[in-house]
Design a protein around this motif. Sequence first.
Motif, PDB file in Angstrom:
ATOM      1  N   ILE A   2       0.848  -1.183   0.000  1.00  0.00           N
ATOM      2  CA  ILE A   2       0.000   0.000   0.000  1.00  0.00           C
ATOM      3  C   ILE A   2       0.886   1.236   0.000  1.00  0.00           C
ATOM      4  CG2 ILE A   2      -1.686   1.335   1.339  1.00  0.00           C
ATOM      5  CD1 ILE A   2      -2.675  -1.424   2.419  1.00  0.00           C
ATOM      6  N   VAL A   3       0.566   2.199  -0.845  1.00  0.00           N
ATOM      7  CA  VAL A   3       1.340   3.433  -0.920  1.00  0.00           C
ATOM      8  C   VAL A   3       0.476   4.593  -0.438  1.00  0.00           C
ATOM      9  CG1 VAL A   3       2.485   5.079  -2.464  1.00  0.00           C
ATOM     10  CG2 VAL A   3       2.827   2.621  -2.770  1.00  0.00           C
ATOM     11  N   VAL A   4       1.029   5.383   0.471  1.00  0.00           N
ATOM     12  CA  VAL A   4       0.369   6.562   0.997  1.00  0.00           C
ATOM     13  C   VAL A   4       1.065   7.785   0.418  1.00  0.00           C
ATOM     14  CG1 VAL A   4      -0.260   7.846   3.076  1.00  0.00           C
ATOM     15  CG2 VAL A   4      -0.218   5.343   3.117  1.00  0.00           C
ATOM     16  N   CYS A   5       0.329   8.622  -0.302  1.00  0.00           N
ATOM     17  CA  CYS A   5       0.913   9.763  -1.001  1.00  0.00           C
ATOM     18  C   CYS A   5       0.478  11.069  -0.350  1.00  0.00           C
ATOM     19  CB  CYS A   5       0.478   9.777  -2.475  1.00  0.00           C
ATOM     20  SG  CYS A   5       0.838   8.272  -3.382  1.00  0.00           S
ATOM     21  N   GLY A   6       1.441  11.886   0.028  1.00  0.00           N
ATOM     22  CA  GLY A   6       1.114  13.178   0.609  1.00  0.00           C
ATOM     23  C   GLY A   6       2.236  13.685   1.490  1.00  0.00           C
ATOM     24  N   ILE A   7       1.875  14.533   2.438  1.00  0.00           N
ATOM     25  CA  ILE A   7       2.832  15.092   3.393  1.00  0.00           C
ATOM     26  C   ILE A   7       2.727  14.276   4.670  1.00  0.00           C
ATOM     27  CG2 ILE A   7       3.459  17.146   4.721  1.00  0.00           C
ATOM     28  CD1 ILE A   7       2.354  18.816   2.426  1.00  0.00           C
ATOM     29  N   VAL A  65       1.952  -2.758  -5.979  1.00  0.00           N
ATOM     30  CA  VAL A  65       1.045  -1.844  -5.290  1.00  0.00           C
ATOM     31  C   VAL A  65      -0.398  -2.262  -5.536  1.00  0.00           C
ATOM     32  CG1 VAL A  65       0.260   0.549  -5.079  1.00  0.00           C
ATOM     33  CG2 VAL A  65       2.692   0.045  -5.460  1.00  0.00           C
ATOM     34  N   THR A  66      -1.131  -2.532  -4.452  1.00  0.00           N
ATOM     35  CA  THR A  66      -2.531  -2.954  -4.550  1.00  0.00           C
ATOM     36  C   THR A  66      -3.493  -1.934  -3.957  1.00  0.00           C
ATOM     37  OG1 THR A  66      -2.343  -4.164  -2.466  1.00  0.00           O
ATOM     38  CG2 THR A  66      -1.925  -5.393  -4.501  1.00  0.00           C
ATOM     39  N   GLY A  67      -2.960  -0.916  -3.260  1.00  0.00           N
ATOM     40  CA  GLY A  67      -3.809   0.100  -2.672  1.00  0.00           C
ATOM     41  C   GLY A  67      -3.078   1.422  -2.569  1.00  0.00           C
ATOM     42  N   ILE A  68      -3.811   2.527  -2.786  1.00  0.00           N
ATOM     43  CA  ILE A  68      -3.213   3.867  -2.729  1.00  0.00           C
ATOM     44  C   ILE A  68      -4.141   4.783  -1.946  1.00  0.00           C
ATOM     45  CG2 ILE A  68      -2.364   5.857  -4.039  1.00  0.00           C
ATOM     46  CD1 ILE A  68      -2.041   3.979  -6.450  1.00  0.00           C
ATOM     47  N   PRO A 107      -4.022  -0.125 -10.954  1.00  0.00           N
ATOM     48  CA  PRO A 107      -5.050  -1.080 -10.534  1.00  0.00           C
ATOM     49  C   PRO A 107      -5.138  -1.108  -9.011  1.00  0.00           C
ATOM     50  CG  PRO A 107      -3.043  -2.242 -11.146  1.00  0.00           C
ATOM     51  CD  PRO A 107      -2.811  -0.785 -11.479  1.00  0.00           C
ATOM     52  N   GLY A 108      -6.204  -1.697  -8.503  1.00  0.00           N
ATOM     53  CA  GLY A 108      -6.341  -1.798  -7.055  1.00  0.00           C
ATOM     54  C   GLY A 108      -7.249  -0.729  -6.486  1.00  0.00           C
TER      55      GLY A 108
END
Length: 304
Positions: A2-7, A65-68, A107-108
């Motif tokens: 899972i990738v978390v994008c931000g600050i 990556v399966t979730g963002i 995807p995901g």
Amino acid sequence: MIVVCGIASERPIALVTDALRRRGLPHAVLHQRRFTDTPIDIRVDGTDVRGHLRCDGRTVPCSDVTGIYTRLMDWRLLPEARGAGEETLRHCQAWHEALGTWIEIAPGRVMNRASATATNRSKPYQAQLIRSAGFRVPETLVTDDPDLALAFRDRHGRVVYKSISAVRSIVRLLDNEAAARLPQIRSCPVQFQRYVPGVNVRVHVVAGEVFATRIETDQVDYRYAGRYGGRADLTPWTPPRELALRCADLATGLGLALAGIDLVLTDEGEFFCFEVNPSPAYSFYEDHTAQPISDAIARALLGR
């Protein structure tokens, strides 16, 4: 993965990251402010998305990556972009364009893709979608004509005004002081709505799961109650089943895996819906009510 994008330090990002860590779920944080040293290499071949990201000092293949979860601020407002040279600005823009493209086609489970958040950029347009989903919407006027705004107030009595776009604005009453400034709207159309008295309700929908908060306040905009010496008391609330289902359907219809829906419950027992936030600052509600919204987001990111 899972990738978390931000600050990373922003509260909603931090809560999701903590929830993923507590659950032992593999994840990485793509720090938005570190665009100069976090390369993105994305390649698209038909329906196949290949490449890798550099997150937390390690390489993450896109195929893993399966979730963002994404909560990105406008890159032009980043401290690293302000006053930067032309080359840095070009790199920052290209980096965010590449990231946004990947988020859109990856995807995901994604919370949320830009295409799904677009309706909030035009609140009048989104209001039409909300109404078509079965919710009541306050009578609304969008105008740059001061006379029309005054006539609208005369017709409805109490009227509030707010921005038309996704840019956050403080909802205020069109009182006499504000009415004296109406000539300024000739250069910028403004949205006016009939004021609907009642109890504010914020509903967060997380992949179909519903968390509702009831807000008792003496202010028009409870989010800024403290600034104006008012109060805002937030408590968890169990909505009627029909309302919960309708909110979940509204989020699904807009293509949002995560949504914050703003409602008001009138004294007559009717619900009006104001808007749907596709990037809600849910942490404000979780901190006040202890509702496990961030944990629900973490669990939902596992699903496809």
